[in-house]
Scaffold this active site. Sequence first.
Site, PDB file in Angstrom:
ATOM      1  N   ARG A 123      26.502  23.817  -8.867  1.00 45.47           N
ATOM      2  CA  ARG A 123      25.562  24.972  -9.290  1.00 45.47           C
ATOM      3  C   ARG A 123      26.440  26.212  -9.652  1.00 45.47           C
ATOM      4  NH1 ARG A 123      20.230  24.821  -5.505  1.00 45.47           N
ATOM      5  NH2 ARG A 123      20.341  22.945  -4.741  1.00 45.47           N
ATOM      6  N   GLU A 176      27.171  21.416  -3.441  1.00 42.66           N
ATOM      7  CA  GLU A 176      26.212  22.441  -4.195  1.00 42.66           C
ATOM      8  C   GLU A 176      26.901  23.547  -4.728  1.00 42.66           C
ATOM      9  OE1 GLU A 176      23.089  21.764  -4.212  1.00 42.66           O
ATOM     10  OE2 GLU A 176      22.415  20.472  -2.606  1.00 42.66           O
ATOM     11  N   THR A 205      24.872  17.230 -13.261  1.00 41.39           N
ATOM     12  CA  THR A 205      23.622  16.989 -12.352  1.00 41.39           C
ATOM     13  C   THR A 205      22.588  18.145 -12.282  1.00 41.39           C
ATOM     14  OG1 THR A 205      23.030  15.467 -10.452  1.00 41.39           O
ATOM     15  CG2 THR A 205      24.376  17.344 -10.300  1.00 41.39           C
TER      16      THR A 205
HETATM   17  C1  DMJ Z   1      19.600  19.589  -7.947  1.00 39.89           C
HETATM   18  O1  DMJ Z   1      20.328  20.257  -7.206  1.00 39.89           O
HETATM   19  C2  DMJ Z   1      20.509  18.292  -8.579  1.00 39.89           C
HETATM   20  O2  DMJ Z   1      19.674  17.684  -9.706  1.00 39.89           O
HETATM   21  C3  DMJ Z   1      21.039  17.248  -7.381  1.00 39.89           C
HETATM   22  O3  DMJ Z   1      21.649  16.247  -8.380  1.00 39.89           O
HETATM   23  C4  DMJ Z   1      19.778  16.658  -7.162  1.00 39.89           C
HETATM   24  N1  DMJ Z   1      19.041  17.667  -6.369  1.00 39.89           N
HETATM   25  C5  DMJ Z   1      18.437  19.044  -7.234  1.00 39.89           C
HETATM   26  C6  DMJ Z   1      17.387  18.745  -7.779  1.00 39.89           C
HETATM   27  O4  DMJ Z   1      16.197  18.069  -7.399  1.00 39.89           O
END
Ligand code: DMJ
Length: 502
Positions: free
Chosen positions: A123, A119, A484
């Site tokens: 992020r 995470e 992502t």
């Molecule tokens: C986000 O933190 C990212 O897209 C991750 O890959 C999957 N879940 C969440 C959003 O739903």
Amino acid sequence: MPQLRLYPLLLGALAIVWFWLFNRYLEEPHSYPQDAQAEVEQAFVRSWEAYRKYAYGQDVYLAKSRKGKNIGPRPIGWIIIDSLDTMMIMGLQKYVDEARSWIANELDFNVNMPVSVFETTIRVLAGLLSAYNLSKDQLYLTRAKDLGERLFAAYGTSSGLPVPSVNLASASAYGPAYQCSTAEVTTLQLELKYLAVLTGEKKYWDAAQRIMQVVEANHVDAGLVPIHMAVDSGKFAGKEIRLGSRGDSYYEYLLKQYLQTNKTEIVYQKMYEEAVEGIRRHLVRYSEPGKLTFIGELPSGIGTPVTGKMDHLVCFAGGMFALGATDGKPLKLQPLSPEKQSEFELGEQLTHSCVELYLRTATGLAPEIAMFNMNPNKPQDFYIKPQDAHNLQRPETVESLFILWRLTGDQKYRVWGWKIFKAFEKFTRLPGDAGYACISDVENVNSPKIDNMESFWLAETLKYLWLLFDDSGKLPLDQIVFNTEAHPFPIISSDFGTWDRP
Ligand code: DMJ
């Protein structure tokens, strides 16, 4: 006169056709306003102003209680950094300047607490890298280097798979590491590789690549990976396969690693294409009675029955299939081979099903999980278990709508996106100036709110919606790659090398 006798019949037929068309027109959402993008931007501004007023600088915004909290003893910029490039893209300079000064003066990663490696990478590290990419401001790179170095403690295991958590202050692995989630360890590669190129530090590149080699050494069956792995041995743990939680972004990063290095790392193209084939054969199914395309799960592995369970998280795959079929170039600029065409259509069909998950609920918002029906004797395409009925402001469907819009220019993707946006406005907006929050029941128009505004609401959902209504062609899909968490990275070239399967 026989012709005259035909007139009433003809008129009747015309009336039926007209009635049918009119009904379809009423059923289908048919437009979106000229200022759709401005409305999305206002929703972002409202969300940001709420956070700014009640929780600025803190990692979590408890929107219902109008207060913030941190993950540990000090904030690590969870919301500010995750949202920064959205503000840059939207041109909200006042907020960008304010965020920059918070990052320059308040942010300190020397915090004595464990954080999730996955995470924090997707992020915070990615948010800093992407802010650097968009602004070339050295501050963001300096901060990214500092964080990258601390997180790197996770990779010193016997297998090379990272441990799930590290302590940021001591830059050391935290807790026992028996198992990890496959998606988590295979969704760090874009970030590590971009960091390697920016810093010249090969160790980041090698760590990213090593993980992929460890996965591959398991002799992946049909391109589909079990969702757990043992950290010490590097072996798959269990047989459970799905494209939802713990599986999803493994597939996404196969494709995106191939695109990130300008299609030079053929190994990821091969792995991705095998995976698409495996998904098609073993997981793609059609609901009854409406024949909606969905991606089911294999709780006991390949060769055992597929279930109809599909997480909303799976909805990223519609965009992924379309991106993989086109390499991000609009359809009108390239003819697709029959295989690529059908891969593209799979992306369109899955995205349509995801949109139906929104349109068929009382609020117009999708649940966290849907159960698709494969029994022809039952009347509904899917049902929602009460415990799965919440909506967490997730981005995956609007992400796919944005990608499909960019690749096709088909207005229906904007129309669907607008419907979804309006449902968020209507059912997730809090009274007064508190912003937006998750809700606990998409089938209840008076659903209670959950006390949280997710950082990916700002980083992803509103960014993708804004880009869906953008006419300037900002961030072309064949020139950047979104991580992502929707942070755009450039295409890179490097001398750090690649590998191939034995
Ligand atoms: C986000 O933190 C990212 O897209 C991750 O890959 C999957 N879940 C969440 C959003 O739903």
